[in-house]
Scaffold this motif. Sequence first.
Motif, PDB file in Angstrom:
ATOM      1  N   TYR A   1       6.089   2.831   0.904  1.00 33.10           N
ATOM      2  CA  TYR A   1       5.055   1.803   0.931  1.00 33.10           C
ATOM      3  C   TYR A   1       5.016   1.109   2.282  1.00 33.10           C
ATOM      4  O   TYR A   1       5.996   1.083   3.026  1.00 33.10           O
ATOM      5  CB  TYR A   1       5.287   0.762  -0.172  1.00 33.10           C
ATOM      6  CG  TYR A   1       6.582  -0.009  -0.045  1.00 33.10           C
ATOM      7  CD1 TYR A   1       6.667  -1.143   0.776  1.00 33.10           C
ATOM      8  CD2 TYR A   1       7.727   0.378  -0.739  1.00 33.10           C
ATOM      9  CE1 TYR A   1       7.846  -1.848   0.892  1.00 33.10           C
ATOM     10  CE2 TYR A   1       8.904  -0.312  -0.630  1.00 33.10           C
ATOM     11  CZ  TYR A   1       8.967  -1.436   0.191  1.00 33.10           C
ATOM     12  OH  TYR A   1      10.150  -2.134   0.317  1.00 33.10           O
ATOM     13  N   SER A   2       3.848   0.572   2.587  1.00 30.92           N
ATOM     14  CA  SER A   2       3.691  -0.375   3.690  1.00 30.92           C
ATOM     15  C   SER A   2       3.481  -1.751   3.063  1.00 30.92           C
ATOM     16  O   SER A   2       2.933  -1.863   1.965  1.00 30.92           O
ATOM     17  CB  SER A   2       2.487  -0.007   4.552  1.00 30.92           C
ATOM     18  OG  SER A   2       2.640   1.278   5.105  1.00 30.92           O
TER      19      SER A   2
ATOM     20  N   ASP B   1       0.870  -1.171   0.000  1.00 35.95           N
ATOM     21  CA  ASP B   1       0.000   0.000   0.000  1.00 35.95           C
ATOM     22  C   ASP B   1       0.909   1.223   0.000  1.00 35.95           C
ATOM     23  O   ASP B   1       1.766   1.357   0.877  1.00 35.95           O
ATOM     24  CB  ASP B   1      -0.894  -0.019   1.249  1.00 35.95           C
ATOM     25  CG  ASP B   1      -2.070   0.933   1.123  1.00 35.95           C
ATOM     26  OD1 ASP B   1      -3.039   0.569   0.450  1.00 35.95           O
ATOM     27  OD2 ASP B   1      -2.004   2.029   1.700  1.00 35.95           O
ATOM     28  N   LEU B   2       0.761   2.090  -1.003  1.00 34.08           N
ATOM     29  CA  LEU B   2       1.653   3.243  -1.097  1.00 34.08           C
ATOM     30  C   LEU B   2       1.312   4.265  -0.011  1.00 34.08           C
ATOM     31  O   LEU B   2       0.142   4.599   0.189  1.00 34.08           O
ATOM     32  CB  LEU B   2       1.553   3.888  -2.472  1.00 34.08           C
ATOM     33  CG  LEU B   2       1.935   3.012  -3.664  1.00 34.08           C
ATOM     34  CD1 LEU B   2       2.071   3.860  -4.925  1.00 34.08           C
ATOM     35  CD2 LEU B   2       3.226   2.237  -3.407  1.00 34.08           C
ATOM     36  N   ASP B   3       2.331   4.759   0.650  1.00 34.02           N
ATOM     37  CA  ASP B   3       2.161   5.717   1.742  1.00 34.02           C
ATOM     38  C   ASP B   3       1.942   7.130   1.199  1.00 34.02           C
ATOM     39  O   ASP B   3       2.591   7.550   0.237  1.00 34.02           O
ATOM     40  CB  ASP B   3       3.388   5.717   2.647  1.00 34.02           C
ATOM     41  CG  ASP B   3       3.593   4.379   3.349  1.00 34.02           C
ATOM     42  OD1 ASP B   3       2.604   3.632   3.488  1.00 34.02           O
ATOM     43  OD2 ASP B   3       4.742   4.086   3.736  1.00 34.02           O
ATOM     44  N   HIS B   4       1.033   7.859   1.839  1.00 38.52           N
ATOM     45  CA  HIS B   4       0.802   9.282   1.537  1.00 38.52           C
ATOM     46  C   HIS B   4       0.445   9.525   0.077  1.00 38.52           C
ATOM     47  O   HIS B   4       0.726  10.598  -0.460  1.00 38.52           O
ATOM     48  CB  HIS B   4       2.044  10.115   1.907  1.00 38.52           C
ATOM     49  CG  HIS B   4       2.507   9.911   3.317  1.00 38.52           C
ATOM     50  ND1 HIS B   4       1.745  10.261   4.408  1.00 38.52           N
ATOM     51  CD2 HIS B   4       3.655   9.367   3.804  1.00 38.52           C
ATOM     52  CE1 HIS B   4       2.407   9.959   5.518  1.00 38.52           C
ATOM     53  NE2 HIS B   4       3.560   9.413   5.174  1.00 38.52           N
ATOM     54  N   PHE B   5      -0.188   8.545  -0.560  1.00 36.96           N
ATOM     55  CA  PHE B   5      -0.482   8.714  -1.984  1.00 36.96           C
ATOM     56  C   PHE B   5      -1.523   9.805  -2.221  1.00 36.96           C
ATOM     57  O   PHE B   5      -1.450  10.539  -3.201  1.00 36.96           O
ATOM     58  CB  PHE B   5      -0.948   7.392  -2.590  1.00 36.96           C
ATOM     59  CG  PHE B   5      -1.150   7.459  -4.080  1.00 36.96           C
ATOM     60  CD1 PHE B   5      -0.064   7.440  -4.936  1.00 36.96           C
ATOM     61  CD2 PHE B   5      -2.422   7.576  -4.626  1.00 36.96           C
ATOM     62  CE1 PHE B   5      -0.234   7.522  -6.310  1.00 36.96           C
ATOM     63  CE2 PHE B   5      -2.604   7.665  -5.987  1.00 36.96           C
ATOM     64  CZ  PHE B   5      -1.508   7.635  -6.835  1.00 36.96           C
TER      65      PHE B   5
ATOM     66  N   GLY C   1       4.131   4.252  11.649  1.00 34.28           N
ATOM     67  CA  GLY C   1       3.491   5.544  11.502  1.00 34.28           C
ATOM     68  C   GLY C   1       3.376   5.990  10.069  1.00 34.28           C
ATOM     69  O   GLY C   1       3.396   7.179   9.761  1.00 34.28           O
ATOM     70  N   VAL C   2       3.310   5.063   9.161  1.00 32.23           N
ATOM     71  CA  VAL C   2       3.117   5.271   7.727  1.00 32.23           C
ATOM     72  C   VAL C   2       4.326   5.926   7.055  1.00 32.23           C
ATOM     73  O   VAL C   2       4.310   6.174   5.875  1.00 32.23           O
ATOM     74  CB  VAL C   2       1.854   6.111   7.433  1.00 32.23           C
ATOM     75  CG1 VAL C   2       1.484   6.064   5.964  1.00 32.23           C
ATOM     76  CG2 VAL C   2       0.687   5.619   8.262  1.00 32.23           C
ATOM     77  N   ALA C   3       5.407   6.151   7.777  1.00 30.28           N
ATOM     78  CA  ALA C   3       6.544   6.840   7.187  1.00 30.28           C
ATOM     79  C   ALA C   3       7.706   5.876   7.008  1.00 30.28           C
ATOM     80  O   ALA C   3       8.729   5.981   7.668  1.00 30.28           O
ATOM     81  CB  ALA C   3       6.960   8.012   8.049  1.00 30.28           C
ATOM     82  N   ARG C   4       7.536   4.914   6.126  1.00 28.74           N
ATOM     83  CA  ARG C   4       8.569   3.908   5.943  1.00 28.74           C
ATOM     84  C   ARG C   4       9.684   4.393   5.038  1.00 28.74           C
ATOM     85  O   ARG C   4      10.848   4.097   5.223  1.00 28.74           O
ATOM     86  CB  ARG C   4       7.959   2.650   5.342  1.00 28.74           C
ATOM     87  CG  ARG C   4       8.960   1.505   5.150  1.00 28.74           C
ATOM     88  CD  ARG C   4       8.276   0.302   4.516  1.00 28.74           C
ATOM     89  NE  ARG C   4       9.032  -0.913   4.706  1.00 28.74           N
ATOM     90  CZ  ARG C   4      10.068  -1.285   3.957  1.00 28.74           C
ATOM     91  NH1 ARG C   4      10.466  -0.522   2.973  1.00 28.74           N
ATOM     92  NH2 ARG C   4      10.702  -2.423   4.188  1.00 28.74           N
TER      93      ARG C   4
END
Length: 334
Positions: A279-280, A200-204, A313-316
């Motif tokens: 991404y996550s 799942d792409l982060d901050h898309f 925290g979604v910031a990978r």
Amino acid sequence: MVDRDSAEEARLRALHELGILDSPPDDRFDRLTRLARRLFDTAIALVSLVDSDRQWFKSKNGLDLSQTPRAASFCSHAIQSDQVMVVEDAHLDERFEDNELVWGDLNFRFYAGCPVHGPDGSRLGTICVIDHVPRELEEEDSDLLRDLAEMVESELKAVQLAMLDDLTGLANRRGFYAIAHHSLALCERVGQPAAVLLFDLDHFKEINDSMGHAAGDRVLQRFAEQLAGSFRNSDVVARLGGYEFCVLLSGAKAEQAPNALAHLDDSLRVDPETPPIGYSVGVAQYDPERHDTVMALLEDVDSRMYRDREAKGVARWTPVAPSPSTETPGLGAP
């Protein structure tokens, strides 16, 4: 009684309407001939389509020819019924006593082919394995060949139903479900492991909102390209929808996934036209006792992906330097 000429005319019409003859190589079919050749340990594996005067190979592994005359075709015999056709030694089969494929340089001795049906039920061709020495085929092997034929049929349906994502060229959700259903069943039958990764792409949404949908599309296309290049060419890579991607690993365990993920991280460079991609990811091992459907497996890996999002925290993602090693990781080998 169905007139034989009329049935053949209808079969050829179905084949031509599919629009697949003389089309470019397609990894969806090439993956299956690679798998067939490996499973049966034969010199050649083919996905053949029987035209009016030729048999044309949609996929070929171990053979350079793209087609042969129908008159010399083993597959032309194989499509006469729904059974697996086995020729243990072509030198002893009167049907092939003058066959150029048997007595010429190609030296076909063993043949096993299972008919492949088109979306309308017509027998369009086969998936077959061929060797240069006489061999036998056990009933369990016949079942494997039937499973592979069903997978080819799913791919033919994908051609008809356009099971590809228009933006990225990957399989879409419908295509992934169709392919994964047969791939997992085959892995279970032969006792091989399988695993699924969900991305799942982060901050898309922020990219779309701040830079526009065109920039978002470029991010999706670039991630799809790098994702496909970071895994083996026998793995199934799909865009399930939105900014969610999935990879099915056949013959691999979940513990091997970090190698491919490291290769993916190294490939996700920042370029002037594409924002940094984060991404996550969730990884789940296929367990036939818990995952009785593809949906069940995806639900499992989906929960693992969300745990990854929460844990970091979604910031990978941060841009990474190239790996000092140029060696391709084991599972990441395309």
